[in-house]
Motif scaffolding. Structure first.
Motif, short mmCIF file in Angstrom:
data_model
loop_
_atom_site.label_atom_id
_atom_site.label_comp_id
_atom_site.label_asym_id
_atom_site.label_seq_id
_atom_site.Cartn_x
_atom_site.Cartn_y
_atom_site.Cartn_z
N PRO A 6 0.83 -1.22 0.00
CA PRO A 6 0.00 0.00 0.00
C PRO A 6 0.86 1.27 0.00
N GLY A 7 0.30 2.34 -0.52
CA GLY A 7 1.05 3.60 -0.48
C GLY A 7 0.36 4.69 -1.26
N LEU A 35 -3.62 4.43 -2.16
CA LEU A 35 -4.62 4.96 -1.21
C LEU A 35 -5.35 6.16 -1.82
N LYS A 40 -5.10 14.51 1.20
CA LYS A 40 -3.84 14.90 0.57
C LYS A 40 -4.09 15.58 -0.76
N GLY A 70 -10.11 3.88 3.08
CA GLY A 70 -10.34 3.27 4.39
C GLY A 70 -9.08 2.59 4.92
N LEU A 71 -9.30 1.62 5.79
CA LEU A 71 -8.17 0.97 6.45
C LEU A 71 -7.48 -0.05 5.52
N THR A 72 -6.16 -0.03 5.56
CA THR A 72 -5.39 -0.95 4.72
C THR A 72 -5.69 -2.41 5.09
N ARG A 86 6.14 -3.23 3.33
CA ARG A 86 6.56 -1.83 3.49
C ARG A 86 8.08 -1.79 3.36
N THR A 103 -0.07 -0.68 14.92
CA THR A 103 -1.47 -0.25 14.83
C THR A 103 -2.27 -1.25 14.01
N ASN A 104 -1.72 -1.63 12.86
CA ASN A 104 -2.43 -2.58 12.00
C ASN A 104 -2.63 -3.92 12.69
N LEU A 107 -5.59 -3.97 14.72
CA LEU A 107 -6.82 -3.97 13.93
C LEU A 107 -7.10 -5.35 13.32
#
Ligand code: PNS
Length: 191
Positions: A6-7, A35, A40, A70-72, A86, A103-104, A107
């Motif tokens: 993701p990015g 994303l 942005k 939304g959330l990855t 990453r 954090t992920n 989740l």
């Protein structure tokens, strides 16, 4: 195993491409996920970035390109992926990336973050650096795929040649910006 990379990719750089290539050798499928971030102000629209990444990865049969919001981790689950890729360039990245990975993990315990060390020659490289160099007239040919370099040069060439822009639809099209982008966001364009 399916991995999501993701990015923002605004735009994709040779550093990103290096990670995608290496990731494609480690996983059965890599989905490069752009994303859609309303907070942005990108140089390129999501669709333009997807096209740039598709062209850059056309030689990699197990790489797909998509966008998400939304959330990855939710997107990863939707794609039945197990891994987030990453890149780590420096210690400064590590702090931010570790926090994001933790954090992920809170989740979704099903998704693992795999860090790939950026190749040495790209350890300084970021999309922001590329844009800054191009903005001030420097060469970015060694930093991004050729078609991306062209897109960026076009953006900034128009910016420089249109010295007295009228705030019209045509002017915004010249800069390849999403039409909803308010011109007031670009103080250097103010007459
Ligand atoms: O290329 P970037 O800007 O470093 O990518 C950051 C990205 C898109 C991976 C990160 O901002 C993200 O995952 N955003 C989606 C929202 C989310 O899932 N947030 C929770 C993790 S902090």
């Amino acid at each position: 195993m399916i991995a999501i990379y993701p990015g923002s990719f605004d735009p994709i750089t040779l550093g990103h491409l290096d990670l995608i290539q290496r990731g494609s050798r480690l996983f059965n499928k890599v989905i490069v996920a752009v994303l859609r971030n309303p907070n942005k102000m990108p140089l390129f629209s999501v669709q333009q970035r997807i096209e740039q990444i598709r062209l850059s990865t056309a030689h990699l049969p197990n790489v797909e390109v998509d966008s998400f919001d939304g959330l990855t981790v939710n997107y990863a689950q939707m794609q039945q992926a197990q891994v987030l890729i990453r890149g780590l360039r420096a210690v400064s990245d590590f702090e931010v990336e570790l926090q994001m990975a933790h954090t992920n993990k809170t989740l979704s315990t099903q998704i693992e973050t795999v860090f790939l060390a950026t190749s040495n020659e790209y350890s300084f490289l970021s999309s922001s650096v590329v844009k800054e160099i191009a903005r001030f007239g420097g060469s970015i040919d060694h930093l991004v795929p050729p078609h991306v370099a062209l897109d960026i040069y076009q953006c900034y060439a128009h910016q420089q040649t249109v010295s007295n822009p009228i705030k019209t639809e045509t002017t915004q099209n010249l800069r390849n910006l999403p039409m909803e982008t308010p011109m007031e966001t670009f103080p250097e364009w103010e007459v």
